[in-house]
Design an enzyme around this catalytic site. Structure first.
Site, mmCIF file in Angstrom:
data_model
loop_
_atom_site.group_PDB
_atom_site.id
_atom_site.type_symbol
_atom_site.label_atom_id
_atom_site.label_comp_id
_atom_site.label_asym_id
_atom_site.label_seq_id
_atom_site.Cartn_x
_atom_site.Cartn_y
_atom_site.Cartn_z
ATOM 1 N N HIS A 140 0.633 -1.198 0.014
ATOM 2 C CA HIS A 140 0.173 -0.071 0.188
ATOM 3 C C HIS A 140 0.690 1.212 -0.023
ATOM 4 C CE1 HIS A 140 -3.631 2.292 1.249
ATOM 5 N NE2 HIS A 140 -2.539 2.990 1.623
ATOM 6 N N GLU A 141 1.757 1.347 1.044
ATOM 7 C CA GLU A 141 2.635 2.647 1.078
ATOM 8 C C GLU A 141 3.405 2.705 -0.233
ATOM 9 O OE1 GLU A 141 1.586 4.646 2.904
ATOM 10 O OE2 GLU A 141 0.414 3.318 4.338
ATOM 11 N N HIS A 157 1.875 4.474 -2.886
ATOM 12 C CA HIS A 157 2.030 5.976 -2.796
ATOM 13 C C HIS A 157 3.134 6.480 -3.171
ATOM 14 C CE1 HIS A 157 -1.676 6.698 -0.426
ATOM 15 N NE2 HIS A 157 -1.690 6.127 0.409
ATOM 16 N N HIS A 172 3.444 6.925 -6.853
ATOM 17 C CA HIS A 172 2.949 8.037 -7.156
ATOM 18 C C HIS A 172 3.621 9.169 -7.251
ATOM 19 C CE1 HIS A 172 -1.528 10.288 -7.178
ATOM 20 N NE2 HIS A 172 -0.874 10.101 -8.267
HETATM 21 ZN ZN LIG Z 1 -2.770 5.091 1.957
#
Ligand SMILES: [Zn+2]
Length: 725
Positions: A509-510, A513, A516
């Site tokens: 998940h992290e 980010h 991105h």
């Molecule tokens: Zn998040």
């Protein structure tokens, strides 16, 4: 808005249930405070000039705690001078001398603030805490000074009105429209009288918000479960009991204390065998802020809802949510409400099935009672054990942290995007557990620096997050320096870090980010990386989670840390099946909270002061979410996200992002799955583009259509049997 103001508003990427208390609220709550002199700021301060390290990485080997405050103050003063010069420029306004000049302003402030917020979040100490307490209110005032500068806004408006005849490239046009809208949103167009009125409302909001936080903290503390009877706590593990004894000692009372968590449901309800204990703890939680007396929050939230509606009206909107959602992907409260309404049948139908399974267990044990919210977790756990029989101790040896990182997280990113990673032990870090990797693009060119700080520490905020030390910008010649923080248990020295599957998912998940941020390839810092709408920002991260269970990736990293043997197929299948467990309940409680949020914030300014209890029941009944056994994840009176931490009219965003990520994953599945071509296409059309186009449009262009909720329902296992593809 200038890059710095936006950065302050945005804050960290939060997870559901995570709260920050350091967040700075939008729009000024106080007059500009006098700034200390900058006499002690000079070339010896490591923030004085851009770092000479690779990627302008923060020189943590040189930065002392005492360096931050003078740099922050000098940075704010410098940016205000820069903005003053833009506003007072005698030359007619141009895109270059106004918008580009604003983008270039505040570089010193950015440089220090990014590092300061990074370090205070992950490695706080009393000295930094002191600086934070002093400076945080000044950041808000600093932002106001820029956003409510009418001379500056006049120049921006002139260019905004001429924007289509200026031959601007698409990103520059977006910058003009985006900045202009952000200023208008903050009240730049108001008359002086209305600005004064807005300021008054903002001040009252800020006071009420602080008071809400204080009362809720006290109310939550008071509502802890206290007992001297060990039998009342039957079912608790020895470690957990020891924790309850410890809590009692800290409060100087005898026996055991079980403090409340911020959510409605409490973790111990999943193990406590005595039903009356469960009921008391649940009721303590549910009524924590509604017990009359000094810590009752109901009057405050009723007034907050009312004044926010008035604020919205002043700014020209029919309600607060309409104002708040204008720059979000959903755009209108109607769209967000429609989206949530569509989720309700699937969620509640599945929750009803889960309730039936649970009631069957209760009846099978001759319980002789109807399922209540305080029974859910403990019986659901029995259903889970019967259905999945997952044992953490059996799983963890297959998830050794470094192996998951290299052969899972990095591996998936390499397959999708061609990027490679090399650990850099020569880049200074703020704490010895932090690791740094240089990231190379598919053609071998340096792309970014990525730090990870995975282990729990007492001076680290809870949860996990991503942020940047250096924001990517072609205008400023900056490549991204990105970091991930988490709170995994640290192993004893020399021992491997074996983590849970939940932790594995958090890493993916992290890192989503982080991608991105690292793929960002924009000109203007304001529009770069993860600085996107709240209902979009969790899309790349949640999307990246899907690769954790993708067979080609999973099989590559899920190997026994001692033998290297792959995880047995049955165990792997169990992990994947268990992901669908209890999803009816968990979606229903989130949708219920999100509905409450949206109902409060769509009240018109003309609405009378509400009675929170009646309002809440009505709001839930109206949306078919008044369900005895699934209470909302937060009740209005203790819903901190919406009253005090910046998620007002924004709680739906978690679910909206989920719709985007599941639709995106379905697109991949339909187009050959994990391939470089698919990864590169996503990177080129979305992940590299930050906020340079209207996000809903950017996404739909990539997907080839508007997203729908079906992939999300399917991913949660909520489609009726037979319809799942
Ligand atoms: Zn998040």
């Amino acid at each position: 808005m200038s890059n710095i103001s936006l950065r302050i508003l945005k804050g960290k990427l939060l997870h559901m249930g995570t709260l920050i208390t350091t967040g700075v609220m939008a729009l000024g709550s106080s007059n500009m405070p006098a700034l200390a002199g900058n006499g002690d700021f000079g070339p010896s301060n490591p923030f004085y000039a851009p770092s000479t390290l690779p990627f302008q990485a923060p020189p943590f080997d040189k930065i002392k705690d005492s360096d931050y405050q003078p740099a922050i103050e000098a940075g704010m003063a410098q940016q205000r001078e820069e903005v003053r010069a833009i506003a007072d420029n005698p030359a007619p306004p141009t895109f270059e001398n106004t918008f580009v000049a604003l983008e270039k302003s505040g570089q010193l402030f950015n440089r220090v603030l990014q590092v300061f917020t990074g370090v205070t979040g992950a490695n706080l100490n009393p000295e930094l805490q002191k600086v934070q307490d002093i400076e945080a209110p000044r950041f808000a005032a600093h932002q106001d000074a820029i956003v409510l500068d009418s001379k500056l806004f006049q120049r921006m408006a002139t260019i905004y009105n001429e924007r289509h005849s200026l031959n601007l490239d698409a990103e520059s046009l977006r910058l003009v429209e985006y900045d202009y809208q952000q200023f208008v949103h903050a009240g730049a167009k108001l008359s002086d009288a209305d600005k004064a009125e807005l300021k008054k409302l903002n001040e009252e909001e800020s006071t009420l918000t602080n008071s809400f936080t204080t009362k809720l903290l006290a109310a939550t503390k008071d509502a802890a479960f206290v007992t001297t009877d060990k039998n009342a706590l039957a079912g608790m593990s020895a470690t957990r009991l020891e924790g309850a004894v410890q809590s009692a000692k800290e409060r100087k009372v005898d026996g055991y204390v079980i403090p409340l968590q911020n959510t409605t449901q409490q973790p111990d309800l999943g193990v406590l065998a005595v039903r009356s204990t469960r009921q008391t703890i649940f009721e303590n939680s549910w009524n924590r802020a509604e017990r009359g007396g000094a810590n009752d929050t109901r009057e405050i939230i009723a007034r907050l809802a009312q004044l926010r509606a008035r604020k919205a009206k002043l700014l020209g909107y029919s309600n607060y949510a309409a104002w708040k959602l204008e720059d979000q992907v959903a755009k209108t409260p109607e769209a967000a409400l429609k989206f949530m309404d569509e989720l309700v049948p699937g969620a509640t139908t599945k929750a009803a099935v889960e309730a039936k399974d649970i009631q069957a267990v209760i009846d099978g044990q001759k319980g002789g009672f109807q399922l209540q919210p305080w029974d859910w977790d403990i019986y659901a756990e029995q259903v889970r054990k019967a259905k999945y029989d997952l044992d953490e101790a059996q799983i963890k040896p297959y998830f050794e942290l470094n192996n998951v990182l290299q052969n899972g997280v990095f591996y998936a990113a390499n397959l999708l995007y061609g990027i490679t990673f090399k650990e850099r032990t020569d880049i200074p870090v703020y704490q010895p557990d932090v690791r740094v990797f240089e990231v190379f693009d598919a053609d071998g060119k340096p792309l970014a620096l990525w730090y990870c700080d995975y282990f729990k520490r007492d001076n680290k905020n809870g949860g996990a997050w991503m942020d940047v030390f250096v924001n990517q910008s072609k205008l400023l010649g900056q490549l991204p320096v990105v970091f991930n923080v988490a709170n995994f248990s640290k192993p004893a020295p020399g021992q491997p870090a074996l983590i849970s599957f939940r932790d594995v998912t958090t890493m993916f998940h992290e890192f989503g980010h982080a991608l991105h941020g690292m793929f960002s390839n924009t000109t203007y810092p304001t529009l770069s990386g993860t600085q996107v709408a709240r209902d979009f920002v969790e899309f790349p991260s949640q999307f990246n989670e899907h690769w954790a269970t993708y067979p080609a990736v999973f099989d590559h990293y899920a190997k026994h840390y001692q033998t290297g043997a792959p995880m047995p197929a049955e165990l792997a299948a169990k992990i994947k099946r268990a992901e669908k467990f209890n999803q009816g309940y968990s979606l229903t409680e989130i949708v219920a909270a999100a509905e409450l949020d949206m109902q409060w914030h769509t009240l018109p300014a003309s609405a009378p002061l509400q009675k929170p209890d009646e309002f809440e029941v009505q709001a839930l009944k109206k949306t078919h979410l008044w369900i005895s056994y699934v209470p909302p994840r937060y009740r209005s009176s203790y819903f901190s996200h919406i009253w005090s931490t910046g998620y007002a009219a924004g709680y739906y965003a978690y679910l909206w992002s989920e719709m985007l990520d599941d639709a995106a994953y379905q697109w991949f599945e339909e187009h050959g799955g994990l391939t470089r071509a698919n990864g590169d296409r996503l990177r080129q059309m979305v992940l590299s583009r930050g906020n340079t186009e209207e996000l809903g449009k950017m996404y739909a262009t990539w997907l080839g259509k508007e997203p729908t909720i079906e992939p999300m329902l399917k991913d949660r296992g909520l489609l009726p049997e037979g319809t799942a593809k």
